[in-house]
Scaffold this active site. Structure first.
Site, PDB file in Angstrom:
ATOM      1  N   LYS A 166       0.791  -1.217   0.037  1.00 32.37           N
ATOM      2  CA  LYS A 166      -0.145   0.120   0.018  1.00 32.37           C
ATOM      3  C   LYS A 166       0.884   1.305   0.275  1.00 32.37           C
ATOM      4  CE  LYS A 166      -4.284  -1.946   2.401  1.00 32.37           C
ATOM      5  NZ  LYS A 166      -5.182  -1.828   3.466  1.00 32.37           N
TER       6      LYS A 166
ATOM      7  N   LYS B  70      -4.908 -10.818  -6.231  1.00 30.67           N
ATOM      8  CA  LYS B  70      -5.932 -10.892  -5.300  1.00 30.67           C
ATOM      9  C   LYS B  70      -7.168  -9.804  -5.835  1.00 30.67           C
ATOM     10  CE  LYS B  70      -5.713  -8.625  -1.374  1.00 30.67           C
ATOM     11  NZ  LYS B  70      -5.197  -8.215  -0.070  1.00 30.67           N
TER      12      LYS B  70
ATOM     13  N   LYS C 159     -10.659  -4.582  -2.992  1.00 29.85           N
ATOM     14  CA  LYS C 159     -11.328  -3.144  -3.230  1.00 29.85           C
ATOM     15  C   LYS C 159     -10.434  -2.117  -3.821  1.00 29.85           C
ATOM     16  CE  LYS C 159     -13.392  -3.946   1.203  1.00 29.85           C
ATOM     17  NZ  LYS C 159     -13.451  -3.951   2.807  1.00 29.85           N
TER      18      LYS C 159
HETATM   19  P1  TYM Z   1     -10.473  -5.885   4.719  1.00 37.56           P
HETATM   20  O1  TYM Z   1     -11.695  -5.178   4.764  1.00 37.56           O
HETATM   21  O2  TYM Z   1      -9.503  -5.586   3.766  1.00 37.56           O
HETATM   22  O3  TYM Z   1     -10.940  -7.631   4.194  1.00 37.56           O
HETATM   23  C1  TYM Z   1     -11.958  -8.286   5.056  1.00 37.56           C
HETATM   24  C2  TYM Z   1     -11.758  -9.718   4.868  1.00 37.56           C
HETATM   25  O4  TYM Z   1     -11.895 -10.131   3.718  1.00 37.56           O
HETATM   26  C3  TYM Z   1     -10.681 -10.898   3.415  1.00 37.56           C
HETATM   27  N1  TYM Z   1     -10.442 -10.816   2.016  1.00 37.56           N
HETATM   28  C4  TYM Z   1     -10.154 -11.817   1.147  1.00 37.56           C
HETATM   29  N2  TYM Z   1     -10.355 -13.016   1.332  1.00 37.56           N
HETATM   30  C5  TYM Z   1     -10.236 -13.770   0.199  1.00 37.56           C
HETATM   31  N3  TYM Z   1      -9.761 -13.341  -1.074  1.00 37.56           N
HETATM   32  C6  TYM Z   1      -9.750 -11.996  -1.262  1.00 37.56           C
HETATM   33  N4  TYM Z   1      -9.342 -11.611  -2.434  1.00 37.56           N
HETATM   34  C7  TYM Z   1      -9.673 -11.097  -0.019  1.00 37.56           C
HETATM   35  N5  TYM Z   1      -9.671  -9.696   0.216  1.00 37.56           N
HETATM   36  C8  TYM Z   1      -9.943  -9.614   1.289  1.00 37.56           C
HETATM   37  C9  TYM Z   1      -9.473 -10.538   4.491  1.00 37.56           C
HETATM   38  O5  TYM Z   1      -8.706 -11.434   4.724  1.00 37.56           O
HETATM   39  C10 TYM Z   1     -10.391 -10.186   5.664  1.00 37.56           C
HETATM   40  O6  TYM Z   1     -10.510 -11.370   6.237  1.00 37.56           O
HETATM   41  N6  TYM Z   1      -7.319  -6.332   8.436  1.00 37.56           N
HETATM   42  C11 TYM Z   1      -8.441  -6.668   8.185  1.00 37.56           C
HETATM   43  C12 TYM Z   1      -9.568  -5.893   8.903  1.00 37.56           C
HETATM   44  C13 TYM Z   1      -9.432  -6.295  10.493  1.00 37.56           C
HETATM   45  C14 TYM Z   1      -9.539  -7.318  11.102  1.00 37.56           C
HETATM   46  C15 TYM Z   1      -9.247  -6.860  12.558  1.00 37.56           C
HETATM   47  C16 TYM Z   1      -9.761  -8.621  10.687  1.00 37.56           C
HETATM   48  C17 TYM Z   1      -9.207  -5.119  11.314  1.00 37.56           C
HETATM   49  N7  TYM Z   1      -9.036  -5.556  12.698  1.00 37.56           N
HETATM   50  C18 TYM Z   1      -9.190  -7.976  13.368  1.00 37.56           C
HETATM   51  C19 TYM Z   1      -9.811  -9.681  11.895  1.00 37.56           C
HETATM   52  C20 TYM Z   1      -9.326  -9.357  13.054  1.00 37.56           C
HETATM   53  C21 TYM Z   1      -9.045  -6.537   6.693  1.00 37.56           C
HETATM   54  O7  TYM Z   1      -8.048  -6.847   5.817  1.00 37.56           O
HETATM   55  O8  TYM Z   1     -10.013  -6.167   6.172  1.00 37.56           O
END
Ligand code: TYM
Length: 336
Positions: free
Chosen positions: A113, A199, A202
């Site tokens: 990022k 991957k 968003k």
């Molecule tokens: P975020 O919003 O980027 O993603 C949310 C969840 O979606 C999963 N994910 C995917 N899984 C499979 N294939 C993909 N292409 C893909 N893109 C996203 C992510 O692995 C995630 O599980 N850092 C976290 C948010 C967070 C969090 C936490 C998670 C903040 N605090 C505490 C667990 C526990 C995140 O990636 O959000």
């Protein structure tokens, strides 16, 4: 025996795509009865990259409504907003002061990022995994269900726990609980529709690269029609030379609820012209009930507000106790 605790979250940046759904939320829903679940909308994380203040509140509600629409059941789960529970920011600060800078500098997601943002990288982006550790540790979570891309952040969380317990705990009385990642094989890494080696994300500039949970049928149809394929007839899984083929077959498997073996057999002699309408139909059918329920929830926000108000209260009750435990271990004067 008390159920094990789960905590997970999604950022309110735009709406959710199939990667978020299949990699995370589907697994939360499928196993929710077995755990005591806490699911937050991580709005503090959402501002670690430039964000739009005009849409943050609305996006936060959208994600909370989508949790419910995807099948999260309040009989088993607490849904809340991260920034409404102040303990998250407070614990993040305490953890910051024991986390070495170089642990954060080597995080892959930060590096990726940061490259995109050049000079404008915020301290918050570097600190993102420490706030994520605070989210998890406040709830004494046993398991954290996430997609594959979050594995390194979970490892960092575990390193922070070990360090805090080492410095401030007693061998028989740890300060923080050591959580385990819960990454399920199927759907853990959903790939982009325009490049099967990247991957689904968003932040991808191309809308065609992802299917969002709220995309209407004609948009889904268009995205699948335009998605990248290859000139080979016959479709099969697990061929490193055919990443798009593997990804699209995996999507079809998960969205149609069939087994991998059944799909492998069904599609082995198909061409793309035959397969794409099948995938389109399965995707539209899988998302229709979620979209209907979502429209219902958004039509009357009072229910959603009640869910979040109660969720925030319950989450704060748990989080504040843990925060006090950490403060005591670090030697703070108890709050008066
Ligand atoms: P975020 O919003 O980027 O993603 C949310 C969840 O979606 C999963 N994910 C995917 N899984 C499979 N294939 C993909 N292409 C893909 N893109 C996203 C992510 O692995 C995630 O599980 N850092 C976290 C948010 C967070 C969090 C936490 C998670 C903040 N605090 C505490 C667990 C526990 C995140 O990636 O959000």
């Amino acid at each position: 025996m008390a159920k094990q605790r789960i905590l997970s979250g999604v950022q309110p940046t735009g709406n959710l795509h199939l990667g978020n759904y299949l990699g995370a939320i589907c697994n939360w829903v499928a196993h929710q009865q077995d755990y005591d679940n806490f699911f937050c909308v991580v709005d503090l994380h959402a501002i670690t990259v430039p964000h739009n203040p005009q849409s943050l509140a609305q996006d936060t509600e959208t994600i909370a409504a989508l949790y419910l629409a995807c099948g999260i059941d309040l009989a088993y789960a607490t849904i809340f907003v991260q920034s409404h529970v102040a303990a998250h920011s407070e614990l993040a600060w305490l953890l910051n002061c024991v986390t070495p800078l170089n642990w954060l500098e080597r995080m892959i997601q930060f590096k990726e990022k940061a490259i995109k943002q050049g000079e404008n990288v915020s301290v918050g982006l570097l600190d993102y995994p420490v706030l994520m550790a605070a989210d998890i540790l406040l709830y004494d979570a046993d398991k954290v269900p996430v997609g594959e891309d979050q594995k390194q952040h979970l490892e960092l969380t575990r390193d922070i726990v070990i360090r805090i317990n080492d410095k401030f705990g007693q061998p028989d009385r740890p300060v923080l609980k050591l959580p385990d990642p819960l990454i399920r094989k199927e759907g853990a890494r959903v790939m982009s529709l325009t490049d099967g080696t990247k991957k689904m994300s968003k932040s991808d500039e191309s809308e065609l690269s992802r299917i969002n949970l709220l995309d209407p049928p004609e948009v889904i149809q268009k995205k699948i029609k335009k998605c990248k394929t290859d000139p080979i007839k016959g479709l099969w899984f697990d061929d490193p030379e055919r990443p798009e083929c593997h990804n699209l077959l995996t999507l079809y498997t998960l969205l149609s609820g069939q087994t991998k073996e059944a799909v492998a057999q069904e599609c082995q002699t198909m061409g793309w012209g035959q397969f794409k309408p099948l995938l389109t139909e399965a995707t539209i059918a899988a998302l229709a009930p979620i979209q209907n329920k979502y429209q219902h929830l958004m039509a009357d926000k009072t229910y959603l507000e009640t869910v979040l108000r109660q969720g925030n209260q319950k989450a704060a009750g748990v989080a504040n106790q843990t925060l006090e435990r950490v403060r005591a271990a670090l030697g703070y004067l108890p709050k008066l």
